[in-house]
Design a protein around this motif. Sequence first.
Motif, short mmCIF file in Angstrom:
data_model
loop_
_atom_site.label_atom_id
_atom_site.label_comp_id
_atom_site.label_asym_id
_atom_site.label_seq_id
_atom_site.Cartn_x
_atom_site.Cartn_y
_atom_site.Cartn_z
N ARG A 278 24.88 53.34 -45.86
CA ARG A 278 24.82 54.27 -46.98
C ARG A 278 23.83 53.71 -48.00
N VAL A 279 22.88 54.53 -48.37
CA VAL A 279 21.96 54.14 -49.43
C VAL A 279 22.63 54.55 -50.73
N ASP A 280 23.36 53.62 -51.31
CA ASP A 280 24.21 53.97 -52.44
C ASP A 280 23.72 53.35 -53.75
N VAL A 281 22.53 53.75 -54.14
CA VAL A 281 21.99 53.26 -55.40
C VAL A 281 22.85 53.75 -56.55
N PHE A 282 23.29 55.00 -56.48
CA PHE A 282 24.09 55.59 -57.54
C PHE A 282 25.56 55.70 -57.16
N TYR A 283 25.85 55.86 -55.88
CA TYR A 283 27.20 56.15 -55.41
C TYR A 283 28.20 55.08 -55.83
N ARG A 284 27.83 53.82 -55.70
CA ARG A 284 28.78 52.75 -56.00
C ARG A 284 29.15 52.68 -57.48
N ARG A 285 28.32 53.25 -58.34
CA ARG A 285 28.59 53.22 -59.78
C ARG A 285 29.31 54.48 -60.25
N MET A 286 29.49 55.44 -59.36
CA MET A 286 30.12 56.70 -59.75
C MET A 286 31.63 56.56 -59.86
N LEU B 298 29.51 67.53 -50.81
CA LEU B 298 28.20 68.17 -50.65
C LEU B 298 27.38 67.54 -49.52
N GLY B 299 27.47 66.22 -49.40
CA GLY B 299 26.75 65.55 -48.32
C GLY B 299 27.25 65.96 -46.95
N THR B 300 28.56 66.14 -46.84
CA THR B 300 29.13 66.58 -45.57
C THR B 300 28.67 68.00 -45.24
N LEU B 301 28.76 68.90 -46.23
CA LEU B 301 28.39 70.29 -45.98
C LEU B 301 26.89 70.49 -45.78
N MET B 302 26.08 69.79 -46.57
CA MET B 302 24.63 70.03 -46.54
C MET B 302 23.90 69.20 -45.50
N PHE B 303 24.43 68.03 -45.15
CA PHE B 303 23.70 67.15 -44.25
C PHE B 303 24.44 66.85 -42.96
N LEU B 304 25.66 66.32 -43.07
CA LEU B 304 26.36 65.84 -41.88
C LEU B 304 26.67 66.95 -40.89
N LEU B 305 27.32 68.00 -41.34
CA LEU B 305 27.70 69.08 -40.41
C LEU B 305 26.49 69.80 -39.80
N PRO B 306 25.43 70.10 -40.58
CA PRO B 306 24.24 70.68 -39.94
C PRO B 306 23.58 69.75 -38.92
N VAL B 307 23.55 68.46 -39.20
CA VAL B 307 22.97 67.52 -38.23
C VAL B 307 23.83 67.47 -36.96
N CYS B 308 25.14 67.49 -37.13
CA CYS B 308 26.02 67.51 -35.96
C CYS B 308 25.81 68.78 -35.14
N ALA B 309 25.66 69.92 -35.82
CA ALA B 309 25.41 71.18 -35.12
C ALA B 309 24.07 71.13 -34.39
#
Length: 190
Positions: free
Chosen positions: A77-85, A96-107
């Motif tokens: 995970r490139v978590d430059v911001f995630y770890r501070r959230m 949003l990452g699951t809906l916009m990236f993960l599931l479409p890539v899996c499809a």
Amino acid sequence: MPFLLRGARVLESLSSRTGHLLAWFTWAMVLLQSCVVVLRHLFDSGSIALQESVIYLHGAAFMLGLAYALQTDAHVRVDVFYRRMQPLGRAWVNALGTLMFLLPVCAFILAGSWQFAMNSWSVYEGSANAGGLPGVFFLKSLIPLAAVTLALAGVAQFIRALLELMEIPAPATRASAKPQLLKQAEEVEA
């Protein structure tokens, strides 16, 4: 909401059990590779079937381990911001990452690999090497299967993020360790 939590738990249980099974595949890979090395260096002999079985186990561990890595947050995970959230911000990123990236890539992977695997099954594709394993079609089937298992793990992650986003705001204190909605759903289930 208890049905969402129960659904997430079932999907996470599937990923977890698969991950624990794949740990044994890794031990089998180590033992088989050791046998290949011993046969080659001590007995000047070799076995293509043994070498290919290491490849098959590695493919299975890698492809089917994707869902377990996502569930346990062991993926890159490139978590430059995630770890501070804050937890709410992380839930938004996960949803949003699951809906916009993960599931479409899996499809995309599933759609792109389905015919590839089916073509291999139609001829019961075997090894190109003499003395190799006959089940290449099983190995190729891991690609669409990996897309399905990863998508299921993604759905579980989305459900968890959704439950966290739907959390009922707690009173002024932040003493509660669990989000209130998750706590209520677990109490209803128990």
